[in-house]
Design a protein around this motif. Structure first.
Motif, PDB file in Angstrom:
ATOM      1  N   PRO A 141      -5.141   9.185  -0.289  1.00 13.66           N
ATOM      2  CA  PRO A 141      -4.064   9.381  -1.262  1.00 13.66           C
ATOM      3  C   PRO A 141      -3.914   8.176  -2.196  1.00 13.66           C
ATOM      4  O   PRO A 141      -4.257   7.047  -1.812  1.00 13.66           O
ATOM      5  N   ALA A 142      -3.385   8.433  -3.375  1.00 12.11           N
ATOM      6  CA  ALA A 142      -3.210   7.373  -4.370  1.00 12.11           C
ATOM      7  C   ALA A 142      -2.346   6.241  -3.839  1.00 12.11           C
ATOM      8  O   ALA A 142      -2.469   5.090  -4.271  1.00 12.11           O
ATOM      9  N   SER A 143      -1.481   6.540  -2.891  1.00 12.56           N
ATOM     10  CA  SER A 143      -0.562   5.526  -2.348  1.00 12.56           C
ATOM     11  C   SER A 143      -1.247   4.510  -1.440  1.00 12.56           C
ATOM     12  O   SER A 143      -0.643   3.497  -1.079  1.00 12.56           O
ATOM     13  N   THR A 144      -2.483   4.752  -1.058  1.00  7.74           N
ATOM     14  CA  THR A 144      -3.126   3.906  -0.049  1.00  7.74           C
ATOM     15  C   THR A 144      -3.379   2.491  -0.550  1.00  7.74           C
ATOM     16  O   THR A 144      -4.015   2.274  -1.579  1.00  7.74           O
ATOM     17  N   GLN A 145      -2.885   1.529   0.179  1.00  2.20           N
ATOM     18  CA  GLN A 145      -3.136   0.119  -0.149  1.00  2.20           C
ATOM     19  C   GLN A 145      -4.457  -0.321   0.479  1.00  2.20           C
ATOM     20  O   GLN A 145      -4.775   0.053   1.613  1.00  2.20           O
ATOM     21  N   HIS A 146      -5.185  -1.138  -0.255  1.00  2.00           N
ATOM     22  CA  HIS A 146      -6.540  -1.568   0.115  1.00  2.00           C
ATOM     23  C   HIS A 146      -6.618  -2.094   1.545  1.00  2.00           C
ATOM     24  O   HIS A 146      -7.407  -1.628   2.351  1.00  2.00           O
ATOM     25  N   THR A 147      -5.795  -3.071   1.849  1.00  2.00           N
ATOM     26  CA  THR A 147      -5.816  -3.658   3.191  1.00  2.00           C
ATOM     27  C   THR A 147      -4.465  -3.433   3.883  1.00  2.00           C
ATOM     28  O   THR A 147      -3.950  -4.301   4.586  1.00  2.00           O
ATOM     29  N   ASP A 151      -6.815 -12.691   0.366  1.00  2.00           N
ATOM     30  CA  ASP A 151      -7.565 -13.105  -0.825  1.00  2.00           C
ATOM     31  C   ASP A 151      -8.456 -11.998  -1.354  1.00  2.00           C
ATOM     32  O   ASP A 151      -8.789 -11.979  -2.543  1.00  2.00           O
ATOM     33  N   VAL A 152      -8.879 -11.105  -0.481  1.00  2.00           N
ATOM     34  CA  VAL A 152      -9.817 -10.058  -0.905  1.00  2.00           C
ATOM     35  C   VAL A 152      -9.110  -8.744  -1.250  1.00  2.00           C
ATOM     36  O   VAL A 152      -9.744  -7.772  -1.648  1.00  2.00           O
ATOM     37  N   THR A 153      -7.791  -8.712  -1.091  1.00  2.00           N
ATOM     38  CA  THR A 153      -7.057  -7.474  -1.348  1.00  2.00           C
ATOM     39  C   THR A 153      -7.060  -7.112  -2.833  1.00  2.00           C
ATOM     40  O   THR A 153      -6.791  -7.966  -3.683  1.00  2.00           O
ATOM     41  N   VAL A 154      -7.365  -5.866  -3.128  1.00  3.79           N
ATOM     42  CA  VAL A 154      -7.227  -5.345  -4.490  1.00  3.79           C
ATOM     43  C   VAL A 154      -6.076  -4.345  -4.437  1.00  3.79           C
ATOM     44  O   VAL A 154      -6.184  -3.313  -3.776  1.00  3.79           O
ATOM     45  N   ALA A 190      -3.444  -1.384  -5.007  1.00  3.06           N
ATOM     46  CA  ALA A 190      -3.709  -0.004  -5.423  1.00  3.06           C
ATOM     47  C   ALA A 190      -3.559   0.141  -6.941  1.00  3.06           C
ATOM     48  O   ALA A 190      -4.333   0.837  -7.593  1.00  3.06           O
ATOM     49  N   ASP A 191      -2.572  -0.566  -7.508  1.00  2.00           N
ATOM     50  CA  ASP A 191      -2.354  -0.497  -8.959  1.00  2.00           C
ATOM     51  C   ASP A 191      -3.534  -1.067  -9.743  1.00  2.00           C
ATOM     52  O   ASP A 191      -3.788  -0.670 -10.874  1.00  2.00           O
ATOM     53  N   ALA A 192      -4.202  -2.041  -9.139  1.00  2.00           N
ATOM     54  CA  ALA A 192      -5.282  -2.741  -9.857  1.00  2.00           C
ATOM     55  C   ALA A 192      -6.635  -2.066  -9.657  1.00  2.00           C
ATOM     56  O   ALA A 192      -7.623  -2.486 -10.239  1.00  2.00           O
ATOM     57  N   GLN A 193      -6.667  -1.020  -8.837  1.00  2.00           N
ATOM     58  CA  GLN A 193      -7.963  -0.377  -8.603  1.00  2.00           C
ATOM     59  C   GLN A 193      -8.383   0.375  -9.854  1.00  2.00           C
ATOM     60  O   GLN A 193      -7.629   1.138 -10.434  1.00  2.00           O
ATOM     61  N   GLU A 194      -9.601   0.128 -10.225  1.00  2.00           N
ATOM     62  CA  GLU A 194     -10.113   0.543 -11.523  1.00  2.00           C
ATOM     63  C   GLU A 194     -10.764   1.919 -11.466  1.00  2.00           C
ATOM     64  O   GLU A 194     -11.479   2.242 -10.521  1.00  2.00           O
ATOM     65  N   TRP A 195     -10.544   2.725 -12.491  1.00  2.00           N
ATOM     66  CA  TRP A 195     -11.285   3.981 -12.678  1.00  2.00           C
ATOM     67  C   TRP A 195     -12.587   3.642 -13.394  1.00  2.00           C
ATOM     68  O   TRP A 195     -12.592   2.895 -14.369  1.00  2.00           O
ATOM     69  N   ILE A 196     -13.669   4.199 -12.934  1.00  2.00           N
ATOM     70  CA  ILE A 196     -14.934   4.011 -13.653  1.00  2.00           C
ATOM     71  C   ILE A 196     -15.522   5.382 -13.979  1.00  2.00           C
ATOM     72  O   ILE A 196     -15.090   6.384 -13.437  1.00  2.00           O
TER      73      ILE A 196
END
Lengths: 121, 121
Positions: B98-104, B110-113, B115-121
């Protein structure tokens, strides 16, 4: 809590256009199917349907064109969009969709497998 | 309404453990990532997380064992289950969550991206 090996699951059935459920995630079912020839035109009013091709070639006929998917290619048919899947012989593909999704939408045909009858493997 | 070719998408980035969003279906995001080495232990309180390996080998360390995924193998980490992804060099995998999922998860490192910053490619 076991992993799923797609080739093992594919060895368990031969039927074409008969999705088999392999796991569930966040209320959506992950299904695998074999395709060959053409299914029927249909749409799903409330569900997007994700297709990922694993082997062979799956063509999703849409009213404004065709999406031709080879292994490693995917496409999401948006809810409400009429489509007709067509596959080369011995095509394998994965689908991800909500449990509510009917096989051939509101249409019931000889080839329809109702959502209740879709088998877990 | 274009198809997505995974190899094309993978050619667009080099970062490891940095999921890129490639499409959306029924409110869930389909993401691809490259992995190498180890991420961090974390869990997602409310979201199951599906992993499908495309290339290389991804190990999901769990507190009661390890799930070792090769290409064509998948696993769903259930919500709330702590896991630590670890990958051989140049591993490619897909995630659906789901879109709500946080990376870590709740953990920020330090390695966390985010969810808002996750890029569409």
């Amino acid at each position: 809590m076991d992993k799923i090996t797609l080739t093992d699951k594919y060895s368990l059935f031969d039927e074409i256009w008969t999705p088999k459920i392999i796991t569930e995630s966040n209320g959506q079912l992950v299904k695998i199917a074999k395709g060959s020839g053409e299914l029927v035109w249909h749409s799903h009013e409330n569900e997007d349907e994700l297709f990922l091709v694993l082997k062979g070639q799956l063509t999703l006929k849409l009213h404004d064109g065709e999406i031709v998917l080879n292994p490693g290619e995917l496409f999401v048919v948006p809810k409400g969009v009429e489509h007709c899947p067509m596959a080369k012989e011995d095509t394998h593909f994965m689908m991800i969709e909500p449990a509510s999704t009917q096989h051939t939408g509101a249409l019931e045909t000889d080839v329809t497998v109702s959502a209740d009858a879709q088998e877990w493997i």
